[in-house]
Design an enzyme around this catalytic site. Sequence first.
Site, PDB file in Angstrom:
ATOM      1  N   ASP A 275      50.981  36.839  31.513  1.00 55.41           N
ATOM      2  CA  ASP A 275      50.999  38.111  32.223  1.00 55.41           C
ATOM      3  C   ASP A 275      52.389  38.291  32.834  1.00 55.41           C
ATOM      4  O   ASP A 275      52.751  37.592  33.783  1.00 55.41           O
ATOM      5  CB  ASP A 275      49.922  38.147  33.309  1.00 55.41           C
ATOM      6  CG  ASP A 275      49.867  39.490  34.022  1.00 55.41           C
ATOM      7  OD1 ASP A 275      49.314  40.447  33.454  1.00 55.41           O
ATOM      8  OD2 ASP A 275      50.398  39.576  35.159  1.00 55.41           O
TER       9      ASP A 275
ATOM     10  N   GLU B 150      50.489  41.131  26.325  1.00 58.90           N
ATOM     11  CA  GLU B 150      50.016  42.500  26.498  1.00 58.90           C
ATOM     12  C   GLU B 150      50.973  43.474  25.838  1.00 58.90           C
ATOM     13  O   GLU B 150      52.191  43.258  25.826  1.00 58.90           O
ATOM     14  CB  GLU B 150      49.900  42.847  27.983  1.00 58.90           C
ATOM     15  CG  GLU B 150      48.689  42.270  28.667  1.00 58.90           C
ATOM     16  CD  GLU B 150      48.579  42.742  30.114  1.00 58.90           C
ATOM     17  OE1 GLU B 150      47.608  43.441  30.434  1.00 58.90           O
ATOM     18  OE2 GLU B 150      49.478  42.411  30.896  1.00 58.90           O
TER      19      GLU B 150
ATOM     20  N   ASP C  52      47.418  38.424  39.103  1.00 50.53           N
ATOM     21  CA  ASP C  52      48.108  38.116  37.859  1.00 50.53           C
ATOM     22  C   ASP C  52      47.480  36.929  37.148  1.00 50.53           C
ATOM     23  O   ASP C  52      47.404  36.903  35.909  1.00 50.53           O
ATOM     24  CB  ASP C  52      49.588  37.842  38.141  1.00 50.53           C
ATOM     25  CG  ASP C  52      50.301  39.053  38.719  1.00 50.53           C
ATOM     26  OD1 ASP C  52      49.855  40.184  38.426  1.00 50.53           O
ATOM     27  OD2 ASP C  52      51.275  38.875  39.465  1.00 50.53           O
TER      28      ASP C  52
ATOM     29  N   CYS D 134      30.301  38.247  41.667  1.00 48.49           N
ATOM     30  CA  CYS D 134      30.181  36.786  41.675  1.00 48.49           C
ATOM     31  C   CYS D 134      30.968  36.147  42.804  1.00 48.49           C
ATOM     32  O   CYS D 134      30.891  34.922  42.988  1.00 48.49           O
ATOM     33  CB  CYS D 134      30.626  36.206  40.329  1.00 48.49           C
ATOM     34  SG  CYS D 134      32.381  36.447  39.972  1.00 48.49           S
TER      35      CYS D 134
END
Length: 426
Positions: A217, A309, A391, A384
């Site tokens: 990322d 990405e 990131d 959860c």
Amino acid sequence: MTEVIQAYRFALEPDSQQEDQLRSHCGAQRFAYNWGLARVKAVMDQRKAEASYDIPAEELTPSISWSAYSLRKDWNEAKGRVAPWWGDNSKEAYASGLANLATALKNWNGSTKGKRKGPKVEFPRFKGKRHTWSCRFTTGSFGLAETDRRHVKLPRIGTVRTHESTRTLARHVERGTATIRSATVSFRSGRWFVSFSVKIQRNDPPPADPDSAVGVDLGIKSLAVLSTGEVVPNPRHLEVAQHELRRLQRQASRRVGPDKRTKQKPSNRWRKTQARINRLHAFIANARRDGLHKLSSRLVREHGSIVLEDLNVEGMMSNRRLARHVAGVGMGEFRRQIEYKAAWSGVHTHVASRWYPSSKTCSDCGAVKAKLRLSERVYQCEHCGTVLDRDLNAARNLAALVERDTSSASCVVRLNEPAGNPRKPT
């Protein structure tokens, strides 16, 4: 063993006579490019003017071919008249300029007719003296010097000393695993360079852990966050050099610079300051490229799959508050390095869709937030209770794509919150 096309670039240290010859060859390429463009543009304007008078198509001025072969043939017929000095330079200087023009016209024509992908390509423009100097050689006596490993050969210029050793390429050539296809000389940031296009047989070792997958990322605060939890800091080379860069730019603004309107020539003091600015920009670019090379090489050596990405860098650059920081990271260059290095080592590269909600998806339970502000740097899942860095959460989701069926982005969505943007999700 993989056969690829690879470039080797070496800095040159020419003497004053060789530097004049290099400038002459680059100018010859620019002259041939502008001559061919002026000829093509004159014919196109003439046909357009004749068509405005309703002249039949079969009676219009005959069009000329845009191929490199036709342009070079026309140049050989007219060079004695338009450039009596053409013999001072290698014929490859003029041929490379016409070949570049043929490629530019082909790209423009394909973009106009919708046959070429990508952004729209404008009609070629004339090149000025301040344009990047370059010249390509595809035939003639060029390559590495046989006497030592600190010189290269160029047509009509002779043997030029290099700033660094050429032993890496020389060993491949001696073993017969590399063939030099062409040589391109260029002048950038106050230095001359030569780039050899080489067909080489690479035998890169496989990754240390072929079964591992890592999600990367990219960001601004940190250069990259890996799914393994490692955070690669952003060196911010451009921000560090901003103080000196601003000082030099203020100094240049006080000098007498060039003026196209009055045809005023710049002063020597302006030229010296501008040269220092160019050297500083080159230092920043080299430092950034070196860091990206080290990171990309390490990832390719360690992991069998790398997930990136498909970032909209152009859209991110439109934000005036982030444009300089985004440009200083080099996201597109990092992806380019990962893709070609992974192909050499047999590493799988996966590019996630730019619409995949990697930051909004919980890496633990798979729930997707409908809205996540950019200022929220910590991801908190209301379903959860997972709390972790934003990131790192995105990097883990990218790494998980290798084990999932990514035919649709909705395959990882388990629950969509009603709050936020009410538009139809992807």
